[in-house]
Write an enzyme that holds these catalytic residues in place. Structure first.
Site, mmCIF file in Angstrom:
data_model
loop_
_atom_site.group_PDB
_atom_site.id
_atom_site.type_symbol
_atom_site.label_atom_id
_atom_site.label_comp_id
_atom_site.label_asym_id
_atom_site.label_seq_id
_atom_site.Cartn_x
_atom_site.Cartn_y
_atom_site.Cartn_z
ATOM 1 N N HIS A 156 0.881 -1.258 0.096
ATOM 2 C CA HIS A 156 -0.104 0.068 0.106
ATOM 3 C C HIS A 156 0.808 1.329 0.189
ATOM 4 O O HIS A 156 0.460 2.403 0.594
ATOM 5 C CB HIS A 156 -0.818 0.080 1.104
ATOM 6 N N SER A 277 14.861 22.160 -15.770
ATOM 7 C CA SER A 277 13.684 22.676 -16.244
ATOM 8 C C SER A 277 14.117 23.999 -16.877
ATOM 9 O O SER A 277 15.177 24.380 -16.620
ATOM 10 C CB SER A 277 12.705 22.678 -15.036
ATOM 11 N N LYS A 283 15.694 21.988 -10.561
ATOM 12 C CA LYS A 283 15.027 20.775 -11.117
ATOM 13 C C LYS A 283 15.962 19.609 -11.643
ATOM 14 O O LYS A 283 16.775 20.208 -12.231
ATOM 15 C CB LYS A 283 13.894 20.904 -11.863
ATOM 16 N N GLU A 290 9.867 8.583 -17.239
ATOM 17 C CA GLU A 290 8.525 8.994 -17.263
ATOM 18 C C GLU A 290 8.017 8.641 -18.869
ATOM 19 O O GLU A 290 7.153 8.140 -19.104
ATOM 20 C CB GLU A 290 8.380 10.485 -17.207
#
Ligand code: ARG
Length: 460
Positions: A156, A277, A283, A290
């Protein structure tokens, strides 16, 4: 260009119809396989006395030249051709005249295309399997380096029980071994020759189908001519195999994405495998992971395309089946890209072992071990579980953990606690006592590594 069938037709083909029908823009990538298939077919026609030996030799030599010319760029593929089969045959006939016109004896484009796509995917499956095996080697390397790096395992997405980073990696190794086994089986079903099925009802010529299969190093021939030209199961199977590969890569990517957040901070990706970024200077984004996760949807889409394309087609060949190619090529291309980049990303990431350890110390992931300790001393497990639960509640209230409680405190919860409780809740011990086959202990991880390595070696 005049159509092959203009003898039967009284009107030239509408330009828009030609473009709509044409598959040359995507099936030209099978030129090599198309020519290999034709060389085998022509050789067989000569050996069986269906065409003269000299004619067969002339065709084979010209086909080889066409293959070389396409490879070198000397012969550009005509975008106006209907498909790669027509293009090669037209060039052949232009080059050697009547002999070229004999190549298509005892053959149809229906069995020709069925053969080409099998040969093409056979090659691709070989390359995909090599990439899966490379990924397995990287996983083993990372597992070996981190066989004793204790970290929390989750259920979980809540910290559950201690494992090691090595054990975690080897869970993925098992998934990719199953993927490879599936690809291997698909390869066996793909490596079969449908040539000789003709348009659908085979042929009256005394051809030798087995010889063609042998020349092309295929495992055998299809058993029924109607099935031979209209079966695309092997291709759908491959799309499914690749969907599973991607599903596994996508789960793995999701872990990587989570693990590089500041919140987890379990790993750091190499700069070469991250992006910055355009506005936020701080970043460092896990774009590769992804994209792999994102492309998974697209490959599921390819599987849905081919499954749905086939579901309403009566026997035997129907033009719908031309739609199989873009979908399977897309799935193959993207799965290969993902496998390759993911393996390099994994190979170069840094594991932050101290952070793994800190996370392991924080979530009472040794609470089960504490209960097991009391159970071993004779308390029924359900009672032991309650005592351990009360201890956890106490620790949360007093902002401490099971490793730091004094023995006196332990004894307030149960007189059965002794000094050896500290050994029982020590995280390394919690892992290494799990010596069960398949468990996270060091010896079990070493055994798993041996098993995965043996698998990789056996495939070479
Ligand atoms: N381009 C076609 C395909 O990919 C080749 C087979 C054409 N056969 C036919 N009967 N029209 O399916």
């Amino acid at each position: 260009m005049a159509k092959m069938w203009d003898a039967r037709f009284s009107k030239a083909e509408n330009k828009r119809v030609n473009d709509f029908n044409s598959s040359i823009s995507f099936d030209s990538r099978m030129f090599y396989e198309d020519i290999e298939g034709s060389i085998a077919h022509a050789t067989m026609l000569g050996k069986c006395g269906i065409i003269a030996t000299e004619e067969s030799e002339k065709i084979v030599a010209a086909l080889r030249q066409i293959r070389d010319d396409i490879e070198s760029g000397a012969l550009p593929i005509d975008p106006e051709a209907e498909d790669i089969h027509m293009f090669v045959e037209e060039v052949l006939t232009a080059r050697i005249g009547d002999s070229g016109k004999r190549l298509h004896t005892a053959r149809s484009r229906n069995d020709q295309v069925a053969l080409d796509i099998r040969l093409y995917l056979k090659k691709e499956i070989g390359e995909i399997r090599a990439l899966v095996l490379d990924l397995l080697s990287v996983i083993v390397k990372v597992a070996k380096e981190n066989a004793d790096a204790v970290m929390p395992g989750y259920t979980h997405l809540q910290r559950a029980q201690p494992v090691t980073f090595g054990h975690y990696m080897l869970a993925y190794a098992q998934m990719f071994i199953r993927d490879d086994l599936r690809l291997k089986e698909t390869l066996a079903r793909t490596s079969v020759s449908p040539l000789g099925s003709g348009a659908l009802a085979s042929t009256t010529y005394p051809i030798d189908r087995h010889l063609v299969a042998e020349l092309l190093e295929l495992g055998g021939v299809t058993e029924n001519s109607m099935d031979g030209v209209s079966d695309r199961d092997f291709l759908i199977e491959l799309a499914f195999d690749l969907s599973l590969v991607m599903m596994h890569l996508s789960r793995f990517s999701e872990e990587i994405i989570l693990w590089c957040t500041n919140e987890f901070s379990f790993i750091e990706l190499d700069d070469a495998f991250s992006t910055g970024s355009s506005i936020m200077p701080q970043k460092k984004n896990p774009d590769i992971a992804e994209l792999v996760r994102g492309k998974t949807g697209r490959i599921y889409g390819d599987l849905t395309t081919v499954l749905t394309m086939m579901k309403g087609i009566p026997l035997a060949y129907n033009k719908d089946m031309q739609e199989d190619k873009e979908a399977i090529f897309d799935a193959v291309d993207n799965a290969k890209l993902c496998l390759e980049l993911f393996a390099s990303m994994l190979d170069t990431l840094t594991v932050k072992r101290d952070n793994l350890r800190r996370a392991a110390s924080g979530g009472f992931i040794n609470a089960t071990d504490c209960a097991d300790y009391l159970a071993q001393k004779g308390l029924p497990f359900r009672d032991a579980y309650r005592v351990s639960g009360r201890l956890v509640a106490y620790c949360i209230e007093n902002k401490t953990d099971l490793e730091s409680l004094s023995l006196d405190t332990y004894k307030e919860f149960s007189p059965m606690f002794e000094n050896d409780v500290y050994e029982a809740v020590n995280l390394d011990n919690c892992v290494n006592r799990r010596t069960v086959y398949g468990g996270p202990s060091k010896e079990s991880v070493e055994r798993q590594i041996k098993i995965v390595n043996a698998y990789i070696d056996a495939q070479k």
